[in-house]
Design a protein around this motif. Structure first.
Motif, PDB file in Angstrom:
ATOM      1  N   TRP A 154     -14.244  32.914  -3.565  1.00 52.67           N
ATOM      2  CA  TRP A 154     -14.479  32.739  -4.992  1.00 52.67           C
ATOM      3  C   TRP A 154     -13.786  31.466  -5.438  1.00 52.67           C
ATOM      4  O   TRP A 154     -12.626  31.232  -5.111  1.00 52.67           O
ATOM      5  CB  TRP A 154     -13.923  33.919  -5.785  1.00 52.67           C
ATOM      6  CG  TRP A 154     -14.702  35.179  -5.589  1.00 52.67           C
ATOM      7  CD1 TRP A 154     -14.320  36.281  -4.894  1.00 52.67           C
ATOM      8  CD2 TRP A 154     -16.012  35.456  -6.092  1.00 52.67           C
ATOM      9  NE1 TRP A 154     -15.314  37.219  -4.931  1.00 52.67           N
ATOM     10  CE2 TRP A 154     -16.354  36.755  -5.656  1.00 52.67           C
ATOM     11  CE3 TRP A 154     -16.920  34.738  -6.868  1.00 52.67           C
ATOM     12  CZ2 TRP A 154     -17.571  37.338  -5.977  1.00 52.67           C
ATOM     13  CZ3 TRP A 154     -18.130  35.327  -7.188  1.00 52.67           C
ATOM     14  CH2 TRP A 154     -18.450  36.608  -6.741  1.00 52.67           C
ATOM     15  N   THR A 196     -12.687  29.430  -8.832  1.00 51.08           N
ATOM     16  CA  THR A 196     -12.541  29.616 -10.284  1.00 51.08           C
ATOM     17  C   THR A 196     -12.072  28.312 -10.919  1.00 51.08           C
ATOM     18  O   THR A 196     -11.215  27.616 -10.375  1.00 51.08           O
ATOM     19  CB  THR A 196     -11.518  30.720 -10.607  1.00 51.08           C
ATOM     20  OG1 THR A 196     -10.290  30.429  -9.960  1.00 51.08           O
ATOM     21  CG2 THR A 196     -12.022  32.078 -10.148  1.00 51.08           C
ATOM     22  N   ARG A 220     -14.235  30.429 -18.225  1.00 51.41           N
ATOM     23  CA  ARG A 220     -14.054  29.566 -17.056  1.00 51.41           C
ATOM     24  C   ARG A 220     -15.246  29.731 -16.127  1.00 51.41           C
ATOM     25  O   ARG A 220     -15.961  30.732 -16.173  1.00 51.41           O
ATOM     26  CB  ARG A 220     -12.756  29.884 -16.324  1.00 51.41           C
ATOM     27  CG  ARG A 220     -12.765  31.229 -15.635  1.00 51.41           C
ATOM     28  CD  ARG A 220     -11.483  31.453 -14.871  1.00 51.41           C
ATOM     29  NE  ARG A 220     -11.443  32.802 -14.315  1.00 51.41           N
ATOM     30  CZ  ARG A 220     -10.443  33.259 -13.594  1.00 51.41           C
ATOM     31  NH1 ARG A 220      -9.397  32.487 -13.356  1.00 51.41           N
ATOM     32  NH2 ARG A 220     -10.469  34.486 -13.118  1.00 51.41           N
ATOM     33  N   VAL A 259     -16.882  30.554 -12.646  1.00 53.18           N
ATOM     34  CA  VAL A 259     -16.589  31.365 -11.465  1.00 53.18           C
ATOM     35  C   VAL A 259     -17.814  31.301 -10.560  1.00 53.18           C
ATOM     36  O   VAL A 259     -18.921  31.565 -11.012  1.00 53.18           O
ATOM     37  CB  VAL A 259     -16.297  32.839 -11.844  1.00 53.18           C
ATOM     38  CG1 VAL A 259     -16.080  33.679 -10.588  1.00 53.18           C
ATOM     39  CG2 VAL A 259     -15.098  32.936 -12.770  1.00 53.18           C
ATOM     40  N   GLN A 276     -15.948  40.041  -8.244  1.00 58.06           N
ATOM     41  CA  GLN A 276     -15.998  38.706  -8.841  1.00 58.06           C
ATOM     42  C   GLN A 276     -14.903  38.583  -9.902  1.00 58.06           C
ATOM     43  O   GLN A 276     -14.766  39.454 -10.761  1.00 58.06           O
ATOM     44  CB  GLN A 276     -17.364  38.469  -9.478  1.00 58.06           C
ATOM     45  CG  GLN A 276     -17.487  37.112 -10.124  1.00 58.06           C
ATOM     46  CD  GLN A 276     -18.912  36.833 -10.597  1.00 58.06           C
ATOM     47  OE1 GLN A 276     -19.843  37.536 -10.248  1.00 58.06           O
ATOM     48  NE2 GLN A 276     -19.073  35.798 -11.381  1.00 58.06           N
ATOM     49  N   GLY A 295     -14.938  35.766 -15.808  1.00 55.52           N
ATOM     50  CA  GLY A 295     -15.260  34.442 -16.338  1.00 55.52           C
ATOM     51  C   GLY A 295     -14.934  34.331 -17.818  1.00 55.52           C
ATOM     52  O   GLY A 295     -14.992  33.242 -18.383  1.00 55.52           O
TER      53      GLY A 295
END
Length: 141
Positions: free
Chosen positions: A51, A53, A70, A72, A98, A101
């Motif tokens: 992932w 970010t 943000r 992701v 996940q 975001g």
């Protein structure tokens, strides 16, 4: 190989050549049933997914409750070179849950905007005490 990890393909050029001089000739002059393959599968080490970010944005408000955002994304890591390289992938490939975001944010309480509101003047011409005294005078003994 067309990939640096996982399943890929590799290719080679196959041409028809004249037997004696070795020069390239049209493909119809060679037996199509004996043509060597020009593509094969290749399998490398399994791909790794992570992932990625981004940085959180500023809060969406200047006071009170708001939110931050943000980027992701899921990325495949290529480790066959000196530095890591990334390519965006479907989120199903990445491990675990996940990362968020969006998240709430709270910046100091908003100042209360207040003002005086004034009604119309009433039409009372005598003080309330006069009315009470008058009622007292009219009551039976």
């Amino acid at each position: 190989c067309s990939r640096t990890c996982g399943e890929g393909s590799r290719y080679r050029k196959v041409v028809c050549v004249e037997k004696d001089e070795g020069g390239e000739v049209h493909g119809v002059l060679c037996d199509a049933n004996k043509r060597p393959v020009d593509r094969e599968s290749c399998s490398l080490q399994p791909c790794e997914y992570v992932w990625i970010t981004g940085e959180w944005s500023e809060c969406s408000v200047t006071c009170g409750k708001g939110y931050k955002q943000r980027l992701v994304s899921c990325s495949e890591i290529y480790t066959g070179k000196e530095n890591y390289e990334y390519s965006y992938q479907a989120t199903i490939n990445c491990p675990g849950t996940q990362p968020p975001g969006v998240q709430p944010c709270y910046l100091r309480g908003c100042p209360i905007s207040a003002t005086w509101r004034v009604g119309n003047w009433g039409s009372v011409s005598r003080p309330l005490t006069w009315r009470i005294q008058r009622l007292w005078d009219l009551s039976p003994p």
